[in-house]
Design an enzyme around this catalytic site. Structure first.
Site, PDB file in Angstrom:
ATOM      1  N   ASN A   1       0.903  -1.133   0.061  1.00 39.26           N
ATOM      2  CA  ASN A   1       0.009  -0.027  -0.154  1.00 39.26           C
ATOM      3  C   ASN A   1       0.868   1.178   0.061  1.00 39.26           C
ATOM      4  O   ASN A   1       2.123   0.952  -0.122  1.00 39.26           O
ATOM      5  CB  ASN A   1      -1.130   0.126   1.179  1.00 39.26           C
ATOM      6  CG  ASN A   1      -0.112  -0.343   2.465  1.00 39.26           C
ATOM      7  OD1 ASN A   1       0.601   0.737   2.996  1.00 39.26           O
ATOM      8  ND2 ASN A   1      -0.477  -1.259   3.262  1.00 39.26           N
TER       9      ASN A   1
ATOM     10  N   LYS B   1       9.049 -16.157 -11.264  1.00 43.77           N
ATOM     11  CA  LYS B   1       8.255 -15.070 -11.685  1.00 43.77           C
ATOM     12  C   LYS B   1       7.166 -15.552 -12.669  1.00 43.77           C
ATOM     13  O   LYS B   1       7.334 -16.365 -13.473  1.00 43.77           O
ATOM     14  CB  LYS B   1       9.204 -14.111 -12.724  1.00 43.77           C
ATOM     15  CG  LYS B   1       8.253 -12.940 -13.184  1.00 43.77           C
ATOM     16  CD  LYS B   1       9.215 -11.872 -14.042  1.00 43.77           C
ATOM     17  CE  LYS B   1       8.378 -10.846 -14.816  1.00 43.77           C
ATOM     18  NZ  LYS B   1       9.275 -10.014 -15.533  1.00 43.77           N
TER      19      LYS B   1
ATOM     20  N   ASP C   1      -4.192 -10.401  12.945  1.00 44.09           N
ATOM     21  CA  ASP C   1      -4.803  -9.031  13.391  1.00 44.09           C
ATOM     22  C   ASP C   1      -3.606  -8.709  14.479  1.00 44.09           C
ATOM     23  O   ASP C   1      -3.734  -9.334  15.616  1.00 44.09           O
ATOM     24  CB  ASP C   1      -6.164  -9.234  13.837  1.00 44.09           C
ATOM     25  CG  ASP C   1      -6.599  -7.636  14.170  1.00 44.09           C
ATOM     26  OD1 ASP C   1      -5.779  -6.740  14.632  1.00 44.09           O
ATOM     27  OD2 ASP C   1      -7.708  -7.612  13.832  1.00 44.09           O
ATOM     28  N   ILE C   2      -2.606  -7.804  14.189  1.00 46.13           N
ATOM     29  CA  ILE C   2      -1.594  -7.885  14.997  1.00 46.13           C
ATOM     30  C   ILE C   2      -2.093  -6.893  16.357  1.00 46.13           C
ATOM     31  O   ILE C   2      -1.835  -7.266  17.271  1.00 46.13           O
ATOM     32  CB  ILE C   2      -0.554  -6.949  14.282  1.00 46.13           C
ATOM     33  CG1 ILE C   2       0.021  -7.613  13.266  1.00 46.13           C
ATOM     34  CG2 ILE C   2       0.547  -6.624  15.408  1.00 46.13           C
ATOM     35  CD1 ILE C   2       1.321  -7.152  12.344  1.00 46.13           C
TER      36      ILE C   2
ATOM     37  N   PHE D   1      -4.405   2.632  15.059  1.00 48.47           N
ATOM     38  CA  PHE D   1      -4.710   3.672  13.872  1.00 48.47           C
ATOM     39  C   PHE D   1      -5.464   3.088  12.919  1.00 48.47           C
ATOM     40  O   PHE D   1      -5.644   1.882  12.502  1.00 48.47           O
ATOM     41  CB  PHE D   1      -3.223   3.981  13.107  1.00 48.47           C
ATOM     42  CG  PHE D   1      -2.688   5.233  14.008  1.00 48.47           C
ATOM     43  CD1 PHE D   1      -2.397   6.426  13.036  1.00 48.47           C
ATOM     44  CD2 PHE D   1      -2.149   5.058  15.204  1.00 48.47           C
ATOM     45  CE1 PHE D   1      -1.894   7.461  13.729  1.00 48.47           C
ATOM     46  CE2 PHE D   1      -1.218   6.182  15.579  1.00 48.47           C
ATOM     47  CZ  PHE D   1      -1.075   7.585  14.944  1.00 48.47           C
TER      48      PHE D   1
END
Length: 415
Positions: free
Chosen positions: A220, A299, A318-319, A339
Site C-alpha cells: 500500500n 516469476k 490481526d496484530i 490507527f
C-alpha cells in the site's frame, strides 16, 4: 531567496542554547548545527576554545547565530565581566559539539583553563550539558578516553553517541561526531517534557509487502512517516522506544531501536515478541489484511494466451487485536493505541474498529489524504467520545498524540 523556517521543531522557539566548539575538523558540522538551531527558533550563543578557532573562525559562527561569539574567560562584555558565569546563567542547555578527547579529559579532571570548560563546570543546577564527541577511532577507543567518558557521565553530563565511518585521517571506525540533524534531535529531546519517562514504547510503522512471486507483491501507499514521527516524539518524551518498520525509506530517529520486517507475518512475530516487555503499543503500521495463499517459486510469466493468473488469498493475523488480548494488555499493564486509515465514513468505521480491536484509543484519518504527505490530521476515538487533532506536520501531530496518550495512561490523573 528567503529561507523558510523549520516548522517541525516549534518547541525550540525561544529556547536559549549555548553551543560550545572545541578543536576538531568536525567544527564544520557545528556550523550547520548552529544554522539548524537558529532556523528552529532557538536563541544560540557560541563559545569556542582557542583550538576551535584554528578550524573555523568566530566570525563565521557569529554570522550564523547572530550573536557575539566568546573565546576568552577575560572577555569584559558581560555586565559583571564574568563570561563563564553569565553565559551559563543565560543558557537553558549547553551543547559542546565537537567535544574533543582533550576537552572531555579536562572536564573529567575538573580542569578549567579556558572559557568553555569554565562555564561547563560553573553551569547552574538543572542546565543539561550535552557532549558530542569527535575524534580519531583509536583515541575514542583508548581506555583513558573511555574512563573520562564514564567519569563525565557520572558527573551529570550526557555523552551522545559517536557515529562510525570514514574519518579525516583516512581511517574508518567509530569516533565521528553525530550529524547536525541528529544533534538537533538530541537538543529537542533534552528540553522536552518527559511525560513517558521510564516507559517502554513499541511502535509499528510503514506498510507490509506480501509476495506473489520473487519480483511482485501486494502493498500500500503508507510511507511510515507518521510512525517514525511517533517514535521520535516518544523518545523525546523520555521513553525507551522499539520501532518495528515495514519496507520504508525513512531515517531512524536518534535513540530509537529499529527492527526491519517485510511481511505481515514477520511484523506480527516481531511485535508479539517485543510486546511482552512494552508498556505502550502504538500500531501505526498499515498492515495488509490478506496475503497470497502461495508464493510462486519463479516469476509468473505471460504466455500470450490472454489468460490472467488466479490468486487465492488468506487472511493475515490481526496484530493490534492479538496484542490487545495479550496477558499484559488484559492485566492493564500494556496500553494499546490503534490507527485507522479510511476512505469514507471516518467516525463510524473508526469507532467500530476500536470496539472490534478492544483498544482504549484509536487515531483515525482519511488514508488517501495523508499517505506519503508530511502533514496529517487525526480524529481520536475513545470510550468517552472523539477529539480532533487539526492538520499539522506529522512531527507536531506526533507530539500532540504522545501528550494525549500520556494523559490517558492508567494512573496519569493521580500523578
Amino acid at each position: 531567496m528567503t529561507e523558510t523556517p523549520l516548522l517541525d521543531t516549534p518547541e525550540l522557539a525561544g529556547r536559549r542554547v549555548l553551543l560550545g566548539l572545541t578543536g576538531g575538523i568536525a567544527c564544520y558540522k557545528a556550523a550547520e548545527l548552529c544554522r539548524l538551531l537558529v532556523r528552529s527558533g532557538a536563541q544560540v550563543r557560541v563559545a569556542m576554545t582557542h583550538a576551535a578557532c584554528r578550524f573555523i573562525t568566530p566570525l563565521t559562527m557569529q554570522a550564523l547565530c547572530g550573536q557575539p561569539v566568546f573565546t576568552s574567560q577575560w572577555d569584559a562584555r558581560p555586565h559583571n565581566h564574568m563570561a563563564h558565569i553569565e553565559l551559563g546563567r543565560e543558557a537553558e542547555l549547553i551543547l559542546v559539539a565537537p567535544a574533543s578527547a582533550d576537552f572531555i579529559a579536562q572536564l573529567a579532571g575538573g580542569r578549567a583553563d579556558e572559557l568553555l570548560a569554565l562555564l561547563c563546570l560553573a553551569r547552574p543546577d538543572g542546565v543539561p550539558l550535552l557532549l558530542a564527541p569527535a575524534m580519531n577511532r583509536q583515541m575514542w577507543q583508548h581506555p583513558a578516553t573511555q574512563r573520562n567518558v564514564h567519569q563525565v557521565s557520572a558527573d551529570g553530563a550526557s555523552v551522545l553517541g559517536v557515529a562510525s565511518g570514514a574519518q579525516a585521517c583516512g581511517e574508518v571506525g567509530e569516533g565521528r561526531m553525530l550529524a547536525p540533524e541528529q544533534l538537533l534531535q538530541c537538543v529537542t529531546a533534552a528540553l522536552a517534557p518527559k511525560s513517558l519517562a521510564g516507559l517502554r514504547v513499541l511502535i509499528s510503522a510503514g506498510p507490509t509487502f506480501e509476495a506473489i512471486d520473487p519480483v511482485r507483491g501486494i502493498t500500500n501507499l503508507s510511507s511510515g512517516k507518521m510512525g517514525f514521527a511517533m517514535a521520535r516524539a516518544a523518545f523525546e518524551a523520555g521513553a525507551q522506544v522499539q520501532l518495528v518498520a515495514g519496507p520504508v525509506h525513512v531515517a531512524t530517529p536518534y535513540g530509537v531501536q529499529r527492527t526491519d520486517v517485510t511481511s505481515a507475518l514477520q511484523m506480527h512475530a516481531a511485535v508479539m515478541e517485543y510486546a511482552t516487555q512494552a508498556d505502550i503499543f502504538i500500531a501505526t503500521a498499515a498492515v495488509a489484511d490478506w496475503r497470497p495463499a502461495e508464493k510462486a517459486a519463479q516469476k509468473i510469466k505471460k504466455d500470450g494466451s490472454g489468460d490472467t493468473p488466479a490468486l487465492h488469498f488468506v487472511e493475515n493475523p490481526d496484530i493490534l487485536a492479538d496484542v490487545a488480548l495479550s496477558p499484559r494488555a488484559v492485566a492493564g499493564q500494556l496500553f494499546c493505541v490503534g490507527f485507522a486509515a479510511e476512505s469514507e465514513n471516518l467516525l463510524e468505521y473508526a469507532a467500530a474498529k476500536r470496539q472490534r480491536k478492544g483498544v482504549p484509543l484509536l487515531a483515525a484519518n482519511i488514508g488517501a489524504a495523508t499517505f506519503g504527505r508530511d502533514d496529517n490530521a487525526l480524529l481520536l476515538v475513545d470510550e468517552s467520545g472523539t477529539q480532533q487533532l487539526p492538520r499539522a506536520s506529522k512531527r507536531v501531530l506526533a507530539q500532540r498524540l504522545i501528550a494525549e496518550i500520556a494523559r490517558r495512561l492508567p494512573g496519569a490523573a493521580a500523578a
